[in-house]
Scaffold this motif. Structure first.
Motif, short mmCIF file in Angstrom:
data_model
loop_
_atom_site.label_atom_id
_atom_site.label_comp_id
_atom_site.label_asym_id
_atom_site.label_seq_id
_atom_site.Cartn_x
_atom_site.Cartn_y
_atom_site.Cartn_z
N ASN A 244 25.93 -18.93 -17.10
CA ASN A 244 27.29 -18.86 -16.56
C ASN A 244 28.24 -18.50 -17.71
O ASN A 244 28.82 -19.38 -18.35
N ILE A 245 28.40 -17.22 -17.98
CA ILE A 245 29.15 -16.78 -19.16
C ILE A 245 30.63 -17.19 -19.10
O ILE A 245 31.15 -17.72 -20.09
N PRO A 246 31.35 -17.02 -17.98
CA PRO A 246 32.74 -17.49 -17.95
C PRO A 246 32.85 -19.00 -18.16
O PRO A 246 33.75 -19.48 -18.86
N GLY A 247 31.93 -19.75 -17.57
CA GLY A 247 31.93 -21.20 -17.74
C GLY A 247 31.64 -21.60 -19.17
O GLY A 247 32.28 -22.50 -19.73
N ILE A 248 30.67 -20.93 -19.79
CA ILE A 248 30.31 -21.23 -21.18
C ILE A 248 31.45 -20.89 -22.12
O ILE A 248 31.76 -21.66 -23.04
N ALA A 249 32.12 -19.75 -21.87
CA ALA A 249 33.28 -19.38 -22.69
C ALA A 249 34.39 -20.41 -22.54
O ALA A 249 35.06 -20.78 -23.51
N GLY A 250 34.57 -20.91 -21.30
CA GLY A 250 35.59 -21.94 -21.05
C GLY A 250 35.24 -23.25 -21.71
O GLY A 250 36.10 -23.93 -22.28
N LEU A 251 33.96 -23.63 -21.65
CA LEU A 251 33.50 -24.85 -22.31
C LEU A 251 33.76 -24.78 -23.81
O LEU A 251 34.30 -25.73 -24.42
N SER A 252 33.38 -23.67 -24.40
CA SER A 252 33.54 -23.49 -25.84
C SER A 252 35.02 -23.57 -26.25
O SER A 252 35.37 -24.23 -27.24
N GLU A 253 35.89 -22.92 -25.47
CA GLU A 253 37.32 -22.95 -25.78
C GLU A 253 37.90 -24.35 -25.61
O GLU A 253 38.70 -24.80 -26.42
N ALA A 254 37.47 -25.06 -24.57
CA ALA A 254 37.96 -26.42 -24.34
C ALA A 254 37.56 -27.34 -25.49
O ALA A 254 38.36 -28.17 -25.96
#
Length: 385
Positions: A244-254
């Protein structure tokens, strides 16, 4: 009516910066990260691995030790089930205070694979008896053992004495899995110093998106692990399925954002908790706080759990909601039932007390202010009248 959200232990509001990163990824990252034959796939792969590196740096781990999952429940399942299948675990030690994703999975494993299970003794404050834990480890010294204990309890906020657990696990050669879902992203954590074998995280507990999380697996164990979900070689062959690339990018940013003002955020929540304790004591004589939640240094600052005097009023939480205040009884994973949570029942043995009260879990977040607590206290006063 302005609404007050005090259920951050269940799920936190997503940061605007995280939404922006996710929207950009959804819009512009078209490829499958496993399709490395073309630039679209390689771009998605780049986002995936850069996120893995960012997360690993924040918790002082190796990037290869981070395996992405759909959230905390899957992460806990991955650890427990894969340990039995890959590490030949025959014995699991845990406590009655764990999250359902741990307790129910252990129960399933004990039935399916004849795994022996022991529960560490706890007292009325939810404190684990480490002498009992050592006795259990010593008794089962010839069995391959996994210890599964959460770092911070999601209902009563108790902080585990992790150093003591790690010492005993190393002494008796047991693996240690910690559900760190309430910790990662809310407290600084150093995997190199803590010597966990496994740890789990979920993005929506630290102002990221729902449906994405990760499991930390120590590198010397990683190579022994077999696939948890089969059908592909993603996530080092341990967890198949397109990431889940958008979710992973969001997790990383959070997670990145959470490390910017950690000390200030922790200080703010401690202040809110101290203020809330003080205000509740004014309106509820002889108030009983559950576990160690009222001990500022022995519990996480984001959780306060207490008994509200009322005779089986299961509509209490709905009354508060109608007044614009969102709190909970405990774990959202058990919210479908009217029974008191297994955690509260484990530490409160007085049935009369249980019948005369309802537990309320208040969980603070970085966006809460003192006026939110004032609104809660006023609502509780109205209900009592």
């Amino acid at each position: 009516m302005k609404r007050v959200y005090l259920d951050n232990a269940a799920s936190t509001p997503i940061r605007n910066e995280v939404v922006k990163v996710m929207l950009n990824t959804l819009k512009y990252s078209l490829g499958n990260p496993s399709s490395v034959q073309h630039s679209y796939g390689r771009e998605a792969r780049s986002i995936l691995e850069e996120s893995r590196v960012c997360i690993a740096k924040k918790i002082n781990a190796f990037p290869s030790e981070i395996i992405f999952t759909s959230g905390g429940t899957e992460a806990n399942n991955l650890v427990l089930r894969s340990s039995v299948l890959s590490l030949d675990i025959k014995h699991i030690i845990t406590s009655e205070l764990e999250h359902p994703s741990v307790l129910q999975t252990i129960l399933d494993l004990s039935t399916q694979y004849k795994i022996s299970v022991d529960f560490i003794l706890i007292n009325e404050k939810g404190i684990l008896d480490f002498n009992d834990m050592e006795k259990i480890l010593k008794k089962n010294i010839y069995k391959k053992t996994l210890v599964s204990l959460m770092y911070a309890n999601n209902e009563i906020g108790n902080l585990l004495e992790v150093d003591q657990v790690i010492f005993l696990c190393q002494k008796y050669n047991a693996y240690f899995h910690s559900d760190t879902i309430q910790i990662i992203g809310n407290f600084p954590i150093d995997m190199e110093k803590l010597s966990f074998d496994f740890a789990t995280a979920s993005a929506h507990k630290f102002y990221g998106p729902k449906g994405i999380g990760f499991v930390f697996i120590r590198k010397n164990i990683l190579r022994k692990m077999k696939s948890f979900i089969t059908g592909g070689v993603q996530e080092y062959g341990i967890r198949s399925g397109t990431e889940n690339i958008p979710g992973i990018a969001g997790l990383s940013e959070a997670l990145r954002l959470s490390y910017i003002n950690f000390s200030n955020h922790i200080k703010k929540m401690k202040s809110l908790k101290f203020y809330c304790i003080s205000e509740l004591k004014k309106i509820i004589p002889n108030i009983i706080f559950n576990g160690l939640s009222s001990h500022i240094d022995k519990s996480i600052p984001s959780i306060l759990n207490f008994l509200y005097p009322t005779k089986k009023d299961h509509l209490l939480y709905f009354h508060l909601d109608l007044m614009g205040v969102s709190v909970s009884q405990g774990s959202s994973c058990n919210s479908h039932t009217t029974k008191k949570s297994h955690v509260i029942q484990s530490i409160i043995k007085d049935k009369y007390l249980l019948n005369q009260t309802m537990p309320i879990r208040i969980s603070f977040g970085i966006f809460n202010e003192k006026k939110d607590i004032d609104t809660l206290v006023k609502a509780l006063q109205k209900i009592r009248k």
